[in-house]
Design a protein around this motif. Sequence first.
Motif, short mmCIF file in Angstrom:
data_model
loop_
_atom_site.label_atom_id
_atom_site.label_comp_id
_atom_site.label_asym_id
_atom_site.label_seq_id
_atom_site.Cartn_x
_atom_site.Cartn_y
_atom_site.Cartn_z
N PRO A 54 0.78 -1.25 0.00
CA PRO A 54 0.00 0.00 0.00
C PRO A 54 0.81 1.28 0.00
CG PRO A 54 -0.04 -1.00 2.18
CD PRO A 54 0.71 -1.95 1.29
N PHE A 55 2.01 1.28 0.62
CA PHE A 55 2.76 2.52 0.79
C PHE A 55 4.22 2.33 0.38
CE2 PHE A 55 -0.40 2.53 4.38
CZ PHE A 55 -1.27 3.44 3.79
N ARG A 56 4.89 3.45 0.13
CA ARG A 56 6.31 3.41 -0.25
C ARG A 56 7.17 2.82 0.87
NH1 ARG A 56 8.38 6.97 -4.60
NH2 ARG A 56 6.59 7.82 -5.72
N GLU A 57 6.79 3.04 2.10
CA GLU A 57 7.55 2.49 3.22
C GLU A 57 7.61 0.97 3.12
OE1 GLU A 57 9.67 1.98 6.78
OE2 GLU A 57 9.37 3.77 5.54
N ALA A 58 6.51 0.34 2.74
CA ALA A 58 6.49 -1.12 2.60
C ALA A 58 7.40 -1.56 1.46
CB ALA A 58 5.06 -1.60 2.35
N ALA A 59 7.40 -0.81 0.34
CA ALA A 59 8.30 -1.13 -0.77
C ALA A 59 9.75 -1.00 -0.35
CB ALA A 59 8.00 -0.23 -1.96
N LEU A 60 10.06 0.03 0.45
CA LEU A 60 11.42 0.22 0.95
C LEU A 60 11.86 -0.97 1.78
CD1 LEU A 60 13.89 2.14 1.47
CD2 LEU A 60 12.63 2.98 3.46
N ARG A 61 11.01 -1.45 2.65
CA ARG A 61 11.37 -2.57 3.52
C ARG A 61 11.54 -3.86 2.71
NH1 ARG A 61 7.89 -1.83 9.15
NH2 ARG A 61 8.45 0.36 9.50
N VAL A 62 10.74 -4.04 1.68
CA VAL A 62 10.88 -5.23 0.83
C VAL A 62 12.23 -5.24 0.13
CG1 VAL A 62 10.02 -6.32 -1.28
CG2 VAL A 62 8.42 -5.65 0.50
N VAL A 63 12.61 -4.10 -0.45
CA VAL A 63 13.90 -4.02 -1.15
C VAL A 63 15.06 -4.20 -0.17
CG1 VAL A 63 15.42 -2.50 -2.47
CG2 VAL A 63 12.99 -2.61 -3.02
N GLN A 64 14.95 -3.63 1.01
CA GLN A 64 16.01 -3.82 2.01
C GLN A 64 16.15 -5.29 2.40
OE1 GLN A 64 14.67 -1.12 5.07
NE2 GLN A 64 15.86 0.61 4.28
N LEU A 65 15.05 -6.00 2.45
CA LEU A 65 15.11 -7.44 2.73
C LEU A 65 15.77 -8.19 1.59
CD1 LEU A 65 11.70 -8.24 4.47
CD2 LEU A 65 13.98 -8.53 5.42
N PHE A 66 15.48 -7.80 0.35
CA PHE A 66 16.13 -8.43 -0.80
C PHE A 66 17.65 -8.28 -0.70
CE2 PHE A 66 12.26 -7.73 -3.81
CZ PHE A 66 11.60 -8.76 -3.16
N ILE A 67 18.10 -7.08 -0.38
CA ILE A 67 19.54 -6.83 -0.26
C ILE A 67 20.13 -7.66 0.87
CG2 ILE A 67 21.27 -5.07 0.23
CD1 ILE A 67 19.36 -3.01 -1.03
N SER A 68 19.45 -7.71 1.98
CA SER A 68 19.94 -8.48 3.13
C SER A 68 20.01 -9.97 2.82
CB SER A 68 19.03 -8.23 4.34
OG SER A 68 19.45 -8.99 5.45
N LEU A 69 19.03 -10.49 2.09
CA LEU A 69 19.01 -11.92 1.77
C LEU A 69 20.10 -12.29 0.78
CD1 LEU A 69 15.15 -12.52 1.50
CD2 LEU A 69 16.70 -13.57 3.16
N LEU A 70 20.49 -11.38 -0.08
CA LEU A 70 21.55 -11.67 -1.04
C LEU A 70 22.94 -11.39 -0.48
CD1 LEU A 70 19.97 -10.29 -4.34
CD2 LEU A 70 20.25 -12.68 -3.67
N GLU A 71 22.99 -10.54 0.54
CA GLU A 71 24.28 -10.12 1.07
C GLU A 71 24.68 -10.94 2.30
OE1 GLU A 71 25.69 -5.74 0.55
OE2 GLU A 71 24.78 -5.95 2.52
N GLY A 72 23.80 -10.99 3.30
CA GLY A 72 24.08 -11.78 4.49
C GLY A 72 25.30 -11.29 5.24
N ASP A 73 26.11 -12.25 5.67
CA ASP A 73 27.32 -11.96 6.44
C ASP A 73 28.55 -11.76 5.56
OD1 ASP A 73 26.34 -11.91 8.99
OD2 ASP A 73 26.44 -14.07 9.24
#
Length: 756
Positions: A360-379
């Motif tokens: 519904p909101f840009r904030e939700a899109a921001l959190r989704v993309v941040q999760l994508f980066i975290s899942l591909l980057e990790g440690d």
Amino acid sequence: MGKRGSRSQSQLLNTLTKKQKKHLRDFGEEHPFYDRVSREEAKPQICQLSESSDSSDSESDSESEPEQVSGYHRLLATLKNVSEEEEEDEEEEEEEDSIVDDAEMNDEDGGSDVSVEEEMAAESTESPENVALSADPEGKEDGEEPPGTSQTSPEEFTDAKHESLFSLETNFLEEESGDNSSLKASQDPFLQHVNKELKEKAIQAVATNPKTTHELKWPILGQLFFSSKFQKLETFKPPKDIDLKSLHLQKPLESTWTKTNSQFLSGPQKSSSPFTPLQKELFLIMNSYRDLFYPERTALKNGEEIRHVYCLHVINHILKANAQVLGNNSRRRSQKFGVGDDDDFRDQGLTRPKVLIVVPFREAALRVVQLFISLLEGDSKKKIIVSNKKRFQGEYGSDPEERPPNLKRPEDYEAVFVGNIDDHFRIGVAILQRSIRLYAPFYSSDILIASPLGLRTIIGGEGEKKRDFDFLSSIELLIIDQADIYLMQNWEHVLHLMNHMNLLPLDSHGVDFSRVRMWSLNNWSKYYRQTLLFGALQDAQINSVFNKYCVNMQGQVAVRNVPMTGSISHVLVQLPHVFQRMEAENLASVIDARFNFFVNKILPQYRDAVMSHTLIYIPSYFDFVRLRNYFKKEELNFTHICEYTQKSGVSRARHFFLQGEKQFLLFTERFHFYKRYTIKGIRNLIFYELPTYPHFYSEICNMLRATNRGEEATWTCTVLYSKYDAQRLAAVVGVERAAQMLQSNKNVHLFITGEK
């Protein structure tokens, strides 16, 4: 773009891309795909494609082998035929619009990641469809800021600079990125799903087959309903323990997921399982590629927990799908031309976008993309490449100082309206191995993240000149998160989106038909699409979308837990509740039946001046307009507040109602959802219809405490309901009491004592 046929040979050579020049140098001629068909030829070789298709193909299929003319090309007969004169005019207009938009963007955003010259040079190799998507689809009107939003840019930015870097057709699987063993495993649910072949008889029987349903109870999710119209219905129970290897996660997710999800794990659970109990059961259903409807997702309790698990499923799906394409690219490169079966390389849809996430909101899109980066980057110490990250954070992030410091609202309100609450946006995301490209053109994206309004302005309507929905043709995974909020925005946008899902595209968009899966060519994509629907409540409109548009061959799973207590238990004031039952012949007549019942039975009881300070709570805006017009016609002493009322009008209405200068106050649910103002001076409550959100019932009732002047004995609360309001009634009074009320034809009087 529109006048390439009239250019000289030297001009053509200068306009060739590096891939075209390489092919010309190696083979002594231009790639057959870029042959310019003369309009005087009587028979086209394959199909007469528009110039827009040629330009789109230049970015995607320049290195693919020339196709053999086969029966699959008959599919091209369904493509849109436009005369070359019209094509030239339209392409010239698109070029002019693109130049104007780029110039405006350069003026407004001096710190843009890509200059105007770079964008124009790169867009010359992009398809006009992508240019159209980057422009404002409905001109100036779409640039206007809708109510309740924080920002809306007049034009959109698309990243044209990294096109070749993220092209699936021109890249190959890197050996150092890991083997492809998970894709070769016969038990991989991804491969089992996409490689499963349906028979035409099974498709034809779907319309007549009865839906088979089986009920099952799981430890955390509760009551589940498995249903399907295909073959034998299969159900399963969740295992006690889960091994990450058994889930067939693509690298590097096995190592990055535990780190990303650690915030939800604690104590012994952290070492025993990388999932929370809720995530474990949800992911097992997601990984089986069944449709899922989960109506208990709340922003306060489990919203982020659910977002994490569906983002894991999305990245896992995209990495597997792209690895399959890149692996087949390597196989085709190593083979001699003409050797092998083309069916061995069918690994794509008719367009590249595979996942659509509606938030519904840009904030939700921001959190989704941040999760994508975290899942591909990790440690890993090696950071992944994220194109246009700074621009994305600027447009989708928020400034904490913008929020008023003294704004006090309920906790659920704070959780929903956090960050950037602009509801008009769309962005394409391309993922290739360990790189992410934000602002990718739609037809070069793997994942689309958008709001219903952002998609509606692109899809357009019948008769509109600028509209496009081909990018929805090959969506394999549709996620609709926070579906309940769309009821407060505009549910018609969601229905419009669902009506355009998985339709055959009107243009080819540079697709290599020898790589397209057969079920996609047969227009059976909707039977392979997985839909994940998350919301905070059971609602008839949301249930209708799930039952009507979700036809996945793997089946559907719906969580159907019934509320035992109801929100009436949270009413803190001593208040008699009178539930007035009205009769309606059918669902279509409920609206008129409710209006007539209110006007003839309820309103006469409140016309007397003694019954002043009456607030009428109206969930539907259309009902609000109807009542407002009736009150004006009858010249009743009233005021009104709706989501479109100006701030000054709201202040005047609240003041007049508190002082008793206005007897009635018409109050819409959407205004309460977006503002949560406390209305003072209420003595009599009328719920014209039961609230969409159950907790709104107790919130409105508790507003009577705002002005306690020793008048508790005169307070009243009247609720209108019918047999078609069973779900909302159960959420307010509890399932057992609701069943008794629906079976009885008498009005029900409840008295809630309340606790101070």
